[in-house]
Design an enzyme around this catalytic site. Structure first.
Site, PDB file in Angstrom:
ATOM      1  N   SER A   1       0.870  -1.190   0.000  1.00 55.26           N
ATOM      2  CA  SER A   1       0.000   0.000   0.000  1.00 55.26           C
ATOM      3  C   SER A   1       0.897   1.227   0.000  1.00 55.26           C
ATOM      4  CB  SER A   1      -0.850   0.007   1.271  1.00 55.26           C
ATOM      5  OG  SER A   1      -1.433   1.272   1.473  1.00 55.26           O
TER       6      SER A   1
ATOM      7  N   TYR B   1      -2.379  -1.028  10.548  1.00 50.86           N
ATOM      8  CA  TYR B   1      -2.318  -1.243   9.088  1.00 50.86           C
ATOM      9  C   TYR B   1      -1.000  -0.701   8.534  1.00 50.86           C
ATOM     10  CZ  TYR B   1      -3.913  -1.199   4.189  1.00 50.86           C
ATOM     11  OH  TYR B   1      -4.041  -1.404   2.827  1.00 50.86           O
TER      12      TYR B   1
HETATM   13  N1  NAD Z   1      -8.566  -1.030  -1.945  1.00 51.28           N
HETATM   14  C1  NAD Z   1      -7.582  -0.167  -1.664  1.00 51.28           C
HETATM   15  O1  NAD Z   1      -7.769   1.063  -1.722  1.00 51.28           O
HETATM   16  C2  NAD Z   1      -6.205  -0.668  -1.312  1.00 51.28           C
HETATM   17  C3  NAD Z   1      -5.162   0.260  -1.290  1.00 51.28           C
HETATM   18  C4  NAD Z   1      -3.876  -0.164  -0.970  1.00 51.28           C
HETATM   19  C5  NAD Z   1      -3.661  -1.485  -0.665  1.00 51.28           C
HETATM   20  N2  NAD Z   1      -4.681  -2.372  -0.697  1.00 51.28           N
HETATM   21  C6  NAD Z   1      -4.358  -3.764  -0.354  1.00 51.28           C
HETATM   22  O2  NAD Z   1      -4.807  -4.614  -1.379  1.00 51.28           O
HETATM   23  C7  NAD Z   1      -5.148  -5.890  -0.830  1.00 51.28           C
HETATM   24  C8  NAD Z   1      -6.538  -6.280  -1.292  1.00 51.28           C
HETATM   25  O3  NAD Z   1      -7.430  -5.283  -0.869  1.00 51.28           O
HETATM   26  P1  NAD Z   1      -8.918  -5.107  -1.459  1.00 51.28           P
HETATM   27  O4  NAD Z   1      -9.191  -3.670  -1.491  1.00 51.28           O
HETATM   28  O5  NAD Z   1      -9.099  -5.942  -2.670  1.00 51.28           O
HETATM   29  O6  NAD Z   1      -9.728  -5.724  -0.212  1.00 51.28           O
HETATM   30  P2  NAD Z   1     -11.062  -6.585  -0.141  1.00 51.28           P
HETATM   31  O7  NAD Z   1     -11.532  -6.472   1.258  1.00 51.28           O
HETATM   32  O8  NAD Z   1     -11.981  -6.230  -1.241  1.00 51.28           O
HETATM   33  O9  NAD Z   1     -10.520  -8.059  -0.406  1.00 51.28           O
HETATM   34  C9  NAD Z   1      -9.679  -8.695   0.515  1.00 51.28           C
HETATM   35  C10 NAD Z   1      -9.563 -10.152   0.158  1.00 51.28           C
HETATM   36  O10 NAD Z   1      -8.756 -10.792   1.142  1.00 51.28           O
HETATM   37  C11 NAD Z   1      -9.465 -11.910   1.670  1.00 51.28           C
HETATM   38  N3  NAD Z   1      -9.048 -12.117   3.049  1.00 51.28           N
HETATM   39  C12 NAD Z   1      -9.210 -11.284   4.106  1.00 51.28           C
HETATM   40  N4  NAD Z   1      -8.725 -11.864   5.219  1.00 51.28           N
HETATM   41  C13 NAD Z   1      -8.232 -13.063   4.843  1.00 51.28           C
HETATM   42  C14 NAD Z   1      -7.603 -14.115   5.538  1.00 51.28           C
HETATM   43  N5  NAD Z   1      -7.386 -14.049   6.853  1.00 51.28           N
HETATM   44  N6  NAD Z   1      -7.219 -15.216   4.841  1.00 51.28           N
HETATM   45  C15 NAD Z   1      -7.442 -15.299   3.522  1.00 51.28           C
HETATM   46  N7  NAD Z   1      -8.042 -14.333   2.802  1.00 51.28           N
HETATM   47  C16 NAD Z   1      -8.429 -13.238   3.467  1.00 51.28           C
HETATM   48  C17 NAD Z   1     -10.928 -11.569   1.518  1.00 51.28           C
HETATM   49  O11 NAD Z   1     -11.720 -12.743   1.518  1.00 51.28           O
HETATM   50  C18 NAD Z   1     -10.905 -10.886   0.144  1.00 51.28           C
HETATM   51  O12 NAD Z   1     -10.889 -11.848  -0.886  1.00 51.28           O
HETATM   52  C19 NAD Z   1      -5.001  -5.744   0.685  1.00 51.28           C
HETATM   53  O13 NAD Z   1      -3.750  -6.249   1.091  1.00 51.28           O
HETATM   54  C20 NAD Z   1      -5.059  -4.245   0.906  1.00 51.28           C
HETATM   55  O14 NAD Z   1      -4.368  -3.848   2.066  1.00 51.28           O
HETATM   56  C21 NAD Z   1      -5.960  -1.997  -1.002  1.00 51.28           C
END
Ligand code: NAD
Length: 255
Positions: free
Chosen positions: A143, A156
């Protein structure tokens, strides 16, 4: 197709960015292991999208916050698909809590999923590749908060900052094995993790003012960079973070 005959495990790929990555790697020819905590409707949708591209795909339920389940996830992926070439540590969670109020449970949940899981998944994956005498790719979804403070999300930020140093360290240790290790660092991306933000027009408008590109990211913006890092074009890239944020991280304004 750049990833034919490769198998990729994408953690947390039942929705959001993880699903986008799974589908994009499949478009590049890779076979895919979808992972999430449970085999629900979302997981089946990800499976269907990859299957529709004509690739081999399976779903393995595992909580990546649990080390035993990380080991099982890698073991079962190899058993079902025959090999693993690419690990995408994507699963991540966030909890809103002011530092003075944060509880041990907030800390444990976030650090276990976002940092402990990637640590032990990368270890199990690299041990497999070493046994096989083959190289591979580890790509962590970090991130902009591996660099940028985010008040009320200290656990986080600590997890993503930790993921940056995990990546840099193991890039050095694993390079002799032909394994590259890199992070992608998204800014704000349209996914369910940001549902609350997307439903608050004022908050969203103020965030958009800080994004020079003028829009939120989309899962495919991140997925394309992951596909590049997994491809032969990125063979000599290791130990680095590629920021995918529309300019958010280095944006500043002088009043
Ligand atoms: N969306 C954003 O703005 C953003 C920005 C920067 C980084 N990220 C990072 O991208 C990644 C994905 O984020 P997203 O926005 O798609 O989130 P999301 O919540 O839409 O999806 C998260 C996924 O991780 C899975 N998950 C959660 N806990 C889990 C566990 N304990 N074991 C296995 N699977 C698990 C969920 O089932 C889901 O499929 C994360 O690491 C997040 O920190 C997201």
């Amino acid at each position: 197709m750049r990833l034919q005959n490769q198998v990729a495990l994408v953690t947390g790929s039942t929705q959001g960015i993880g699903r986008g990555i799974a589908v994009r790697l499949a478009e590049e020819g890779a076979d895919i292991v979808i992972n999430g905590r449970e085999n629900d409707e979302q997981a089946r949708e990800s499976l269907e999208q990859v299957r529709a591209l004509g690739r081999r795909v399976c779903f393995i339920a595992a909580d990546v916050g649990d080390v035993e389940q990380c080991h099982r996830l890698v073991r079962e992926s190899i058993a079902q698909m025959g090999q693993l070439d690419i690990l995408v540590n994507n699963a991540g969670v966030q909890r809103h809590a002011a530092f003075l109020d944060a509880q041990a449970d907030d800390y444990d949940q976030v650090l276990n999923v976002n940092l402990r899981g990637p640590f032990f998944l990368a270890q199990a994956f690299a041990r497999h590749l070493r046994e096989q005498g083959r190289g591979g790719r580890i790509i962590n979804n970090s991130s902009v908060h591996e660099e940028l403070p985010h008040p009320n999300f200290t656990a986080y930020c600590a997890s993503k900052g930790g993921l940056k140093m995990l990546m840099r360290n193991i890039a050095i240790e694993l390079a002799p094995l032909g394994i590259t290790v890199n992070n992608v660092a998204p800014g704000a991306v349209e996914t369910p993790i940001n549902r609350e933000l997307m439903n608050q027009p004022e908050k969203l408008a103020s965030l958009l003012q800080n994004i020079p590109a003028g829009r939120l990211g989309r899962p495919h913006d991140v997925a394309g960079v992951v596909a590049f890092l997994a491809s032969p074009d990125a063979e000599y890239i290791t130990g680095t973070t590629l920021v995918v944020d529309g300019g958010l991280l280095w944006n500043y304004s002088e009043q």
